[in-house]
Every structure is written in C-alpha cells, then in structure tokens.
Write a protein that holds these residues in place. Structure first.
Motif, PDB file in Angstrom:
ATOM      1  N   ALA A  31      14.122 -20.195   3.927  1.00  0.00           N
ATOM      2  CA  ALA A  31      13.299 -20.737   2.852  1.00  0.00           C
ATOM      3  C   ALA A  31      12.155 -21.585   3.385  1.00  0.00           C
ATOM      4  O   ALA A  31      11.139 -21.772   2.698  1.00  0.00           O
ATOM      5  N   ARG A  32      12.267 -22.081   4.644  1.00  0.00           N
ATOM      6  CA  ARG A  32      11.250 -22.980   5.190  1.00  0.00           C
ATOM      7  C   ARG A  32      10.479 -22.382   6.363  1.00  0.00           C
ATOM      8  O   ARG A  32       9.442 -22.918   6.746  1.00  0.00           O
ATOM      9  N   CYS A  33      10.981 -21.263   6.930  1.00  0.00           N
ATOM     10  CA  CYS A  33      10.396 -20.756   8.165  1.00  0.00           C
ATOM     11  C   CYS A  33       9.703 -19.413   7.932  1.00  0.00           C
ATOM     12  O   CYS A  33      10.361 -18.384   7.696  1.00  0.00           O
ATOM     13  N   ALA A  34       8.381 -19.409   8.002  1.00  0.00           N
ATOM     14  CA  ALA A  34       7.613 -18.181   7.803  1.00  0.00           C
ATOM     15  C   ALA A  34       7.850 -17.195   8.944  1.00  0.00           C
ATOM     16  O   ALA A  34       7.845 -15.975   8.732  1.00  0.00           O
ATOM     17  N   GLU A  35       8.055 -17.703  10.165  1.00  0.00           N
ATOM     18  CA  GLU A  35       8.267 -16.823  11.309  1.00  0.00           C
ATOM     19  C   GLU A  35       9.544 -16.008  11.163  1.00  0.00           C
ATOM     20  O   GLU A  35       9.558 -14.797  11.413  1.00  0.00           O
ATOM     21  N   CYS A  36      10.612 -16.649  10.728  1.00  0.00           N
ATOM     22  CA  CYS A  36      11.884 -15.937  10.530  1.00  0.00           C
ATOM     23  C   CYS A  36      11.811 -14.995   9.331  1.00  0.00           C
ATOM     24  O   CYS A  36      12.426 -13.929   9.333  1.00  0.00           O
ATOM     25  N   ARG A  37      11.049 -15.371   8.304  1.00  0.00           N
ATOM     26  CA  ARG A  37      10.878 -14.462   7.166  1.00  0.00           C
ATOM     27  C   ARG A  37      10.115 -13.218   7.588  1.00  0.00           C
ATOM     28  O   ARG A  37      10.395 -12.110   7.119  1.00  0.00           O
ATOM     29  N   ALA A  38       9.135 -13.386   8.469  1.00  0.00           N
ATOM     30  CA  ALA A  38       8.400 -12.227   8.971  1.00  0.00           C
ATOM     31  C   ALA A  38       9.319 -11.315   9.784  1.00  0.00           C
ATOM     32  O   ALA A  38       9.233 -10.085   9.687  1.00  0.00           O
ATOM     33  N   LEU A  39      10.205 -11.922  10.596  1.00  0.00           N
ATOM     34  CA  LEU A  39      11.164 -11.126  11.352  1.00  0.00           C
ATOM     35  C   LEU A  39      12.108 -10.387  10.411  1.00  0.00           C
ATOM     36  O   LEU A  39      12.422  -9.205  10.618  1.00  0.00           O
ATOM     37  N   LEU A  40      12.552 -11.083   9.356  1.00  0.00           N
ATOM     38  CA  LEU A  40      13.440 -10.455   8.375  1.00  0.00           C
ATOM     39  C   LEU A  40      12.754  -9.263   7.713  1.00  0.00           C
ATOM     40  O   LEU A  40      13.363  -8.203   7.516  1.00  0.00           O
ATOM     41  N   ALA A  41      11.483  -9.408   7.376  1.00  0.00           N
ATOM     42  CA  ALA A  41      10.744  -8.314   6.741  1.00  0.00           C
ATOM     43  C   ALA A  41      10.605  -7.125   7.681  1.00  0.00           C
ATOM     44  O   ALA A  41      10.632  -5.965   7.238  1.00  0.00           O
ATOM     45  N   SER A  42      10.481  -7.382   8.973  1.00  0.00           N
ATOM     46  CA  SER A  42      10.290  -6.292   9.934  1.00  0.00           C
ATOM     47  C   SER A  42      11.567  -5.508  10.191  1.00  0.00           C
ATOM     48  O   SER A  42      11.499  -4.339  10.587  1.00  0.00           O
ATOM     49  N   VAL A  43      12.728  -6.117   9.978  1.00  0.00           N
ATOM     50  CA  VAL A  43      13.996  -5.437  10.261  1.00  0.00           C
ATOM     51  C   VAL A  43      14.666  -4.931   8.986  1.00  0.00           C
ATOM     52  O   VAL A  43      15.733  -4.323   9.046  1.00  0.00           O
ATOM     53  N   THR A  44      14.066  -5.195   7.848  1.00  0.00           N
ATOM     54  CA  THR A  44      14.660  -4.782   6.578  1.00  0.00           C
ATOM     55  C   THR A  44      14.193  -3.373   6.215  1.00  0.00           C
ATOM     56  O   THR A  44      13.008  -3.055   6.355  1.00  0.00           O
TER      57      THR A  44
END
Length: 279
Positions: A31-44
């Motif tokens: 919820a606070r980390c854009a970098e981890c959200r970007a990683l999540l989007a790339s592996v989803t």
C-alpha cells in the motif's frame, strides 16, 4: 524505505499462496511502496487480473437484496427463486397496505352491522388472493414480466412459485383479519375453502384465458353466486357458499381444479393468452 517484499513472496502473493503473517506484512507494504507494486504488476497474469476486475465490477453493480429476498435466501431458498419471489408485484408495500386497510375496514363494518354471520367479510376475503394471482403474472401488470419470461425454468414451476407467494401473503392477511372476529367462531373461517377454490379454478383457466382474464371471470362468477345466494337466503340466514354443503362443494371444486391444473401444466410453456414461451 530499506525493506522490500522479496520477489518470491511477491509472486506467491500474486498467486494467492502467500500465508500469514507474511501476507499481512506484504499487504501493508504494498500500500505504501510503488516499487513493489510495480514488481507485483509485472509478475501478475494480465488475464487473471482482468478477470478479477470484471468480478469486482459485477459485484459492485449487482442489485442489493431487499428484506424479503434476504430472508428467503437465509431460510434456504435458491438465489434465483428468491429474486423471482421478491419481484412479485403483490409483495410490495403498497399492495400490502391497501389489502390490510381494506380488511380492517371490512372487519369494522362487520362488527358494526350486528349480523348473525360475517357475510361481508366472507364475501370479500376469497377475492383478495384471487386479485393477487391476477396481479402476479403477465405483461399487463407485472413490471418484471420480461425477467420471468426468460427465467430458465418450467413455466408451470414459475407459476407455482409465484402462486405460493401470493397465497402466503393473501391468506396470511386474511387469517389475521379473521382473528379480529372472535365472536363468530369457526364461521369466520368459512372464507378459506372458497378462496382456495377460486384461486385453483383461476389457475386452471389461465392457459386458456390468460393470467388476467381468468381471475376476472372467476371473480365475476363468485360475485354472481353471492348475489343469487343472497336473494334466496332467508332473513338472517347464512349464505349458501358458507353453509356445510357450500363448503363441501368449494372443497370439491378446489380439488378438481387442482387436478385439471396439473394435467394442463405443460401448456404453460406454449403460446397462450398473456404468456410467451419461456427461453
């Protein structure tokens, strides 16, 4: 921020396989980390993601269940059946209010008339379930008619579902009104068999006459019968339909009409007046 969710944990999170307590930490961190959200989007999986959004949109756009529908689902009624029952026009508050007011006025008039039998109440009570049946079906009075037409079920089953709703509502209100006439004893219940006879006869005629005309014909016949019985009754005497003989005839008519209705059950899936074939 010096800590990030490990890539393996992000992949497990995307697959829905990440277990607590790491799941809770990942939720808070994403919820606070854009970098981890970007990683999540790339592996989803984008297909699974789109499907998830579609399910969410469908859930948000789904109509909210009303009180009647929620109660029916809670007691075990299937979702689609509960929706059809809740959409029955005669289950609306306006119909309940009108019927309740009419019954209250009839009970008050019956008590004030000081007659030997509650003839006014007995004459009216069988017509209320009949009117409910007339208002529950067909394109003329039912605003949900198109939904019932395409309902994936046998037309006869649909008819019985809505008839049950109408009878429970109508007979329930009539029963409460009967309790307000304790001075007449069992005589105040003489409306029950005629009500069942009128309703079953109307349903048996529905494949031929349609869902509105059939109850109308039966209602006119009942009114004519009462007028004739009143003319022939002695002063202060009980009208013929509410005597022991009349009750026996009403029971026989109800049984006969129910049998004819069962024999004609397949005709509710053919093109009859006021109906269209179900899909």
């Amino acid at each position: 921020m010096t800590w990030h969710v490990a890539e393996d944990d992000v992949r497990a999170y995307a697959r829905g396989e990440l277990a607590p307590p790491m799941l809770w930490s990942a939720d808070t961190h994403l919820a606070r980390c854009a970098e981890c959200r970007a990683l999540l989007a790339s592996v989803t999986d984008p297909v699974a993601l789109d499907a998830g959004w579609e399910r969410l949109d469908a859930e948000l756009d789904a109509p909210r269940r009303g009180l009647v529908e929620s109660l029916l689902v809670r007691i075990g009624v299937a979702d689609h059946t509960a929706r059809l029952l809740a959409a029955t026009p005669v289950l609306r508050r306006s119909w309940f209010g009108a019927v309740a007011l009419l019954l209250v006025m009839t009970v008050l008039m019956t008590d004030a008339s000081n007659v030997a039998a509650p003839d006014v109440f007995l004459a009216l009570a069988p017509l209320l379930p009949l009117a409910g049946v007339a208002m529950a079906y067909g394109p003329v009075l039912d605003p949900t008619y198109e939904m019932t037409v395409v309902a994936p079920m046998h037309g006869f089953k649909l008819l019985m579902i809505r008839t049950t709703a109408v009878l429970v509502a109508g007979l329930g209100l009539n029963g409460l009104a009967t309790l307000a006439l304790p001075g007449y004893g069992l005589a105040a219940l003489a409306w029950l068999l005629p009500a069942l006879a009128l309703t079953s006869t109307s349903l048996a005629l529905t494949p031929r006459l349609g869902p509105v005309l059939a109850p109308g014909v039966v209602g006119v016949a009942w009114t004519a019968l009462l007028v004739t019985a009143h003319e022939r009754a002695t002063h202060g005497g009980t009208l013929a339909p509410f005597t022991a003989t009349g009750q026996t005839v009403a029971a026989a008519v109800a049984v006969l009409a129910a049998g004819l209705l069962y024999l004609a059950r397949d005709r509710f899936d053919t093109k009859t007046p006021g109906f269209r074939p179900t899909a």
